[in-house]
Design a protein around this motif. Structure first.
Motif, PDB file in Angstrom:
ATOM      1  N   MET A 177      -5.658 -26.106  -8.598  1.00 16.86           N
ATOM      2  CA  MET A 177      -6.915 -25.523  -8.122  1.00 16.86           C
ATOM      3  C   MET A 177      -6.801 -24.016  -7.942  1.00 16.86           C
ATOM      4  SD  MET A 177      -9.046 -27.572  -5.363  1.00 16.86           S
ATOM      5  CE  MET A 177     -10.500 -26.923  -4.569  1.00 16.86           C
ATOM      6  N   THR A 180      -6.472 -22.467 -12.068  1.00 16.60           N
ATOM      7  CA  THR A 180      -7.311 -22.692 -13.250  1.00 16.60           C
ATOM      8  C   THR A 180      -8.762 -22.923 -12.850  1.00 16.60           C
ATOM      9  OG1 THR A 180      -7.057 -25.088 -13.196  1.00 16.60           O
ATOM     10  CG2 THR A 180      -5.382 -23.856 -14.390  1.00 16.60           C
ATOM     11  N   LEU A 181      -9.616 -22.954 -13.856  1.00 13.07           N
ATOM     12  CA  LEU A 181     -11.015 -23.313 -13.634  1.00 13.07           C
ATOM     13  C   LEU A 181     -11.071 -24.829 -13.483  1.00 13.07           C
ATOM     14  CD1 LEU A 181     -12.891 -21.020 -16.166  1.00 13.07           C
ATOM     15  CD2 LEU A 181     -11.926 -20.498 -13.941  1.00 13.07           C
ATOM     16  N   PHE A 182     -11.216 -25.259 -12.272  1.00  5.00           N
ATOM     17  CA  PHE A 182     -11.014 -26.663 -11.945  1.00  5.00           C
ATOM     18  C   PHE A 182     -12.233 -27.177 -11.189  1.00  5.00           C
ATOM     19  CE2 PHE A 182      -8.757 -29.884  -9.177  1.00  5.00           C
ATOM     20  CZ  PHE A 182      -8.316 -30.713 -10.201  1.00  5.00           C
ATOM     21  N   ASN A 183     -12.824 -28.238 -11.687  1.00  7.07           N
ATOM     22  CA  ASN A 183     -13.954 -28.831 -10.971  1.00  7.07           C
ATOM     23  C   ASN A 183     -13.432 -29.831  -9.955  1.00  7.07           C
ATOM     24  OD1 ASN A 183     -15.835 -27.383 -12.458  1.00  7.07           O
ATOM     25  ND2 ASN A 183     -15.784 -28.886 -14.107  1.00  7.07           N
ATOM     26  N   TYR A 184     -13.914 -29.731  -8.751  1.00  8.57           N
ATOM     27  CA  TYR A 184     -13.331 -30.525  -7.660  1.00  8.57           C
ATOM     28  C   TYR A 184     -14.389 -30.909  -6.644  1.00  8.57           C
ATOM     29  CZ  TYR A 184     -10.548 -31.787  -3.631  1.00  8.57           C
ATOM     30  OH  TYR A 184     -10.023 -32.468  -2.568  1.00  8.57           O
ATOM     31  N   GLN A 185     -14.274 -32.119  -6.159  1.00  6.16           N
ATOM     32  CA  GLN A 185     -15.222 -32.601  -5.154  1.00  6.16           C
ATOM     33  C   GLN A 185     -14.515 -33.513  -4.171  1.00  6.16           C
ATOM     34  OE1 GLN A 185     -18.544 -34.555  -7.011  1.00  6.16           O
ATOM     35  NE2 GLN A 185     -19.472 -35.138  -5.072  1.00  6.16           N
ATOM     36  N   GLN A 186     -14.596 -33.225  -2.900  1.00  8.73           N
ATOM     37  CA  GLN A 186     -14.071 -34.157  -1.892  1.00  8.73           C
ATOM     38  C   GLN A 186     -15.151 -34.464  -0.881  1.00  8.73           C
ATOM     39  OE1 GLN A 186     -10.730 -31.915  -0.111  1.00  8.73           O
ATOM     40  NE2 GLN A 186     -11.914 -31.701   1.776  1.00  8.73           N
ATOM     41  N   GLU A 187     -15.228 -35.727  -0.496  1.00  7.47           N
ATOM     42  CA  GLU A 187     -16.265 -36.137   0.439  1.00  7.47           C
ATOM     43  C   GLU A 187     -15.690 -37.127   1.443  1.00  7.47           C
ATOM     44  OE1 GLU A 187     -19.698 -37.826  -1.457  1.00  7.47           O
ATOM     45  OE2 GLU A 187     -20.721 -38.155   0.450  1.00  7.47           O
ATOM     46  N   TYR A 188     -15.827 -36.809   2.709  1.00  8.73           N
ATOM     47  CA  TYR A 188     -15.469 -37.766   3.756  1.00  8.73           C
ATOM     48  C   TYR A 188     -16.721 -38.563   4.107  1.00  8.73           C
ATOM     49  CZ  TYR A 188     -11.031 -35.396   4.615  1.00  8.73           C
ATOM     50  OH  TYR A 188      -9.769 -34.874   4.497  1.00  8.73           O
ATOM     51  N   PRO A 284      -9.611 -41.348   8.637  1.00 14.18           N
ATOM     52  CA  PRO A 284     -10.773 -41.040   7.800  1.00 14.18           C
ATOM     53  C   PRO A 284     -10.669 -41.639   6.399  1.00 14.18           C
ATOM     54  CG  PRO A 284      -9.339 -39.123   7.958  1.00 14.18           C
ATOM     55  CD  PRO A 284      -8.734 -40.193   8.826  1.00 14.18           C
TER      56      PRO A 284
ATOM     57  N   LEU B 181     -12.122 -32.526   8.643  1.00 19.00           N
ATOM     58  CA  LEU B 181     -12.791 -33.392   7.674  1.00 19.00           C
ATOM     59  C   LEU B 181     -13.945 -32.605   7.079  1.00 19.00           C
ATOM     60  CD1 LEU B 181     -12.877 -36.834   9.527  1.00 19.00           C
ATOM     61  CD2 LEU B 181     -11.020 -35.703   8.306  1.00 19.00           C
ATOM     62  N   PHE B 182     -13.755 -32.139   5.881  1.00 17.41           N
ATOM     63  CA  PHE B 182     -14.636 -31.144   5.306  1.00 17.41           C
ATOM     64  C   PHE B 182     -15.098 -31.632   3.935  1.00 17.41           C
ATOM     65  CE2 PHE B 182     -15.061 -26.836   3.196  1.00 17.41           C
ATOM     66  CZ  PHE B 182     -16.061 -26.344   4.040  1.00 17.41           C
ATOM     67  N   ASN B 183     -16.400 -31.684   3.738  1.00 20.69           N
ATOM     68  CA  ASN B 183     -16.912 -32.064   2.425  1.00 20.69           C
ATOM     69  C   ASN B 183     -17.034 -30.823   1.565  1.00 20.69           C
ATOM     70  OD1 ASN B 183     -17.146 -34.783   3.146  1.00 20.69           O
ATOM     71  ND2 ASN B 183     -19.128 -34.400   4.097  1.00 20.69           N
ATOM     72  N   TYR B 184     -16.529 -30.912   0.354  1.00 18.07           N
ATOM     73  CA  TYR B 184     -16.426 -29.717  -0.462  1.00 18.07           C
ATOM     74  C   TYR B 184     -16.595 -30.057  -1.936  1.00 18.07           C
ATOM     75  CZ  TYR B 184     -14.492 -25.641  -2.773  1.00 18.07           C
ATOM     76  OH  TYR B 184     -14.324 -24.547  -3.582  1.00 18.07           O
ATOM     77  N   GLN B 185     -17.290 -29.188  -2.639  1.00 23.50           N
ATOM     78  CA  GLN B 185     -17.509 -29.393  -4.065  1.00 23.50           C
ATOM     79  C   GLN B 185     -17.514 -28.056  -4.782  1.00 23.50           C
ATOM     80  OE1 GLN B 185     -21.121 -31.545  -4.748  1.00 23.50           O
ATOM     81  NE2 GLN B 185     -20.957 -31.429  -6.968  1.00 23.50           N
ATOM     82  N   GLN B 186     -16.690 -27.907  -5.799  1.00 25.27           N
ATOM     83  CA  GLN B 186     -16.758 -26.704  -6.625  1.00 25.27           C
ATOM     84  C   GLN B 186     -16.880 -27.109  -8.082  1.00 25.27           C
ATOM     85  OE1 GLN B 186     -12.916 -24.717  -5.795  1.00 25.27           O
ATOM     86  NE2 GLN B 186     -12.253 -25.224  -7.859  1.00 25.27           N
ATOM     87  N   GLU B 187     -17.724 -26.382  -8.803  1.00 24.72           N
ATOM     88  CA  GLU B 187     -17.950 -26.730 -10.203  1.00 24.72           C
ATOM     89  C   GLU B 187     -18.054 -25.457 -11.027  1.00 24.72           C
ATOM     90  OE1 GLU B 187     -21.415 -29.154 -10.811  1.00 24.72           O
ATOM     91  OE2 GLU B 187     -21.104 -29.230 -12.978  1.00 24.72           O
ATOM     92  N   TYR B 188     -17.210 -25.371 -12.044  1.00 22.24           N
ATOM     93  CA  TYR B 188     -17.335 -24.282 -13.005  1.00 22.24           C
ATOM     94  C   TYR B 188     -18.231 -24.759 -14.137  1.00 22.24           C
ATOM     95  CZ  TYR B 188     -13.498 -21.720 -10.832  1.00 22.24           C
ATOM     96  OH  TYR B 188     -12.706 -21.027  -9.962  1.00 22.24           O
TER      97      TYR B 188
END
Lengths: 422, 422
Positions: A177, A180-188, A284, B181-188
């Motif tokens: 992360m 590089t150009l990295f798409n990422y999503q985390q959701e609790y 969690p 506990l953090f919701n996070y999203q990144q998109e290129y």
């Protein structure tokens, strides 16, 4: 030793279930493997915190174990579950099969499974497992990895490929992360989970019918139980954190259990329940999607590092194990051209991993929505919760996911097609 | 000094547009403010890389500047843009107004704006701006921050609140992500952008009509131009990275420009175009959503740190500036109870910031989809691209976003309502 003869070297980061299995896969292909695990050797510690105690093994996981001749050893210590056993509020029990009469999923002990896989890995002279080694840095151009031992000393190495099997909070993924150009999503999700134990009876028998996954479905709350080898059951309680927090006293707890999980109280034991609940804490639940999974021919993330899902479809471990199988097939196909295999892995696996994450979250959201929009139905005797968890027409989808190796995204597509032609 | 008299201390991390403006807001409320900026003082460096050169200021941004009496100074150096000027492939020009005759957005120079805001901030004895200070760590229980100076020395401080205005790659947000506990999203997105310059003419005039935002819309590619004070235009070219990469020689470049942006070539100058293109590089475009924005009464992220959007709605800066206004109103409402204000800020602002991120991405996806599904239309003389960018029925929504302070999410809701009753 000539360059042709030199064995390719792989560093597997993470010695959990997927990491240990993956090491076996790579050594089978004649790679030299170093496994680096942040924690202590699970075989030498007493208590393991923050991971589930038992898991449901289904066909994808079994197929992956079979390929490295580990299936028999694992299932010999597993317990077959042919159906769900639904516990209604009034104590009524109902059985809903998982598939055909001969189809079952298996309750396996995570720790036992991890130990068996590590021991199998270490038997192989080409695999070295290093515990208490935490990944600090890696260079995706050179393949250099930097690790910190628990005594504070630093170890460096240069490998042909870095495989991140280091779970939902993956250090390898964090490095990717940054670089590089990295798409990422985390959701609790608002729900947390807590594990409790239901011991064997005084006469040393299972306290409930054995060959089932027991479910107490109560709209916003849910409890499940999986049988263990020692004749106990491990219960997992799923509730929003604010409900966990609202249970402050022993009376609160007993009122809550009497109202929702009445029939489980004598089986757990009132005193034990109180002790366990207030000694434990709720953990969690996180869902993670990302892309791409690889960097050139130098790094790849697999298992929860690439696609952690909420546990409402029981496929987390199975999907992670199948990852190893998929990569192995691609290394076959590309004759161990690592770069080509990694690239195709990202291409084919992303859509499937995201499909199982979506299915798991879909089940969770369905539950939440039915609760929020239908508050007046809360007291209905037959719990609405069931309509999302096991509607008849969903069973074919569940069976496709649990009892075949049909690609996850195709399971969804086929199901949509079934809907259309019905 | 008695506790009642002690001024509350705020650390603003980031001395860019939102950080500098926010410092002015806090000092207006009688807080003592330290601004920590990782880079050098923008007023003392020659070239600033990796940030856009000019920006479109609309009502939200102007209202936020007005509150701290900065509006006049900023708009005096801005250039009004009353409409889009569409450049067709054959050189035909068409005008599409942004709103009513008297409504306009403003082209402002990012660097000038940043300098003006920093200078205004530093005039205030309660604000200290520290350059070349990089946030290394923060403790959300105690309010301790640890910073590293460019000479390697470490600075520590303890403040009442940490405000992260440190952009899309926010260090404050990374700290939050590690700790909660953090919701996070990144998109290129597959598109990158490159900035080019169109100089004044030989007679020192603007090379194109001045009071417009110029647009060359070519399905998968797009170029826009905003006027600058020095009578040049800054052009921004948006294309997929693989198209940028495919242009390897000067001939490739000129063929591409002749085919797509013919009328711009003599205005840029062929030699200059070649020089600029091969000296520059394409930068990525990222979209970020997350939640929550605050931790207790100790930390809050604002601007791009909380909600970076792709630039296809021209609201990034405006939304970030409006953030300051929204927080200020909430500190009024809660009489400077920071914890209460932060909590309500997350509650009300998340939905609006996500709405503008969605609108921006929606415009981008619309473009992509029309391209992918309608390849046969590629050569149509009147470019389909326009149908997503400026359909007539979208103008009311655009005007609501650009010329009112209607909450972003309400803009979308109202628009959906308009669709229904039409």
């Amino acid at each position: 030793m000539s360059e042709e003869m030199r064995k390719k070297r792989v560093a597997v980061i993470g010695g959990g279930l997927v990491g240990a299995l993956n090491a076996c896969y790579f050594s089978r292909r004649k790679y030299k493997v170093d496994v680096y695990e942040m924690r202590s050797d699970i075989r030498k510690v007493e208590v393991v915190r923050g991971r589930s105690i038992n898991l449901a093994l289904s066909v994808r996981g079994r197929e992956a174990l079979k390929m490295v001749e580990m299936e028999e050893e694992v299932i010999n210590k597993g317990i077959r579950m042919y159906s769900r056993m639904i516990h209604d509020r009034d104590g009524t029990l109902r059985i809903i099969p998982y598939g055909r009469k001969d189809q079952y999923i298996m309750s396996v002990d995570r720790r036992h499974l991890n130990e068996v896989l590590l021991t199998a890995a270490e038997k192989n002279p080409d695999i070295t497992v290093h515990f208490e080694h935490k990944l600090v840095n890696c260079d995706f151009n050179t393949g250099e990895i930097v690790l910190k031992r628990s005594d504070g000393t630093i170890v460096k190495d240069v490998v042909d490929a870095i495989i991140g099997c280091d779970g939902a909070f993956s250090a390898v993924r964090n490095q990717i992360m940054k670089n590089t150009l990295f798409n990422y999503q985390q959701e609790y999700i608002p729900h947390g989970y807590m594990e409790l134990n239901m011991p064997p009876t005084a006469s040393d028998e299972f306290a409930m019918a054995i060959n089932h996954l027991h479910i107490w479905a109560r709209n916003e709350y849910m409890m499940i139980a999986l049988p263990n080898q020692d004749k106990s059951f491990t219960l997992t309680l799923f509730m929003p954190f604010n409900i966990f927090d609202s249970i402050k006293t022993e009376d609160d707890l007993m009122n809550f259990f009497h109202k929702n999980f009445q029939d489980s109280i004598p089986l757990i034991g009132e005193k034990e329940l109180k002790q366990m609940f207030f000694k434990s804490k709720a953990f969690p639940l996180i869902s993670i999607k990302c892309s791409p999974y690889h960097i050139g021919n130098k790094a790849l993330i697999m298992g929860d590092a690439a696609h952690a899902s909420v546990p409402f479809y029981g496929q987390g471990m199975n999907c992670g194990f199948e990852d190893c199988l998929v990569l192995n097939d691609l290394l076959d196909k590309h004759r161990d051209d690592i770069g080509a295999a990694f690239e195709e892995y990202t291409k084919v696996r992303t859509i499937d991993a995201q499909a199982i994450c979506d299915l798991s979250m879909y089940n969770y959201i369905e539950m939440r929505q039915s609760v929020n929009s239908c508050l007046f139905l809360l007291r209905k005797k037959v719990d609405n919760f069931l309509s999302w968890l096991f509607p008849r027409n969903w069973i074919p989808l569940y069976a496709m996911v649990a009892f075949t190796r049909t690609r996850y995204h195709e399971c969804i597509l086929k199901r949509q097609w079934q809907d259309k032609v019905r």
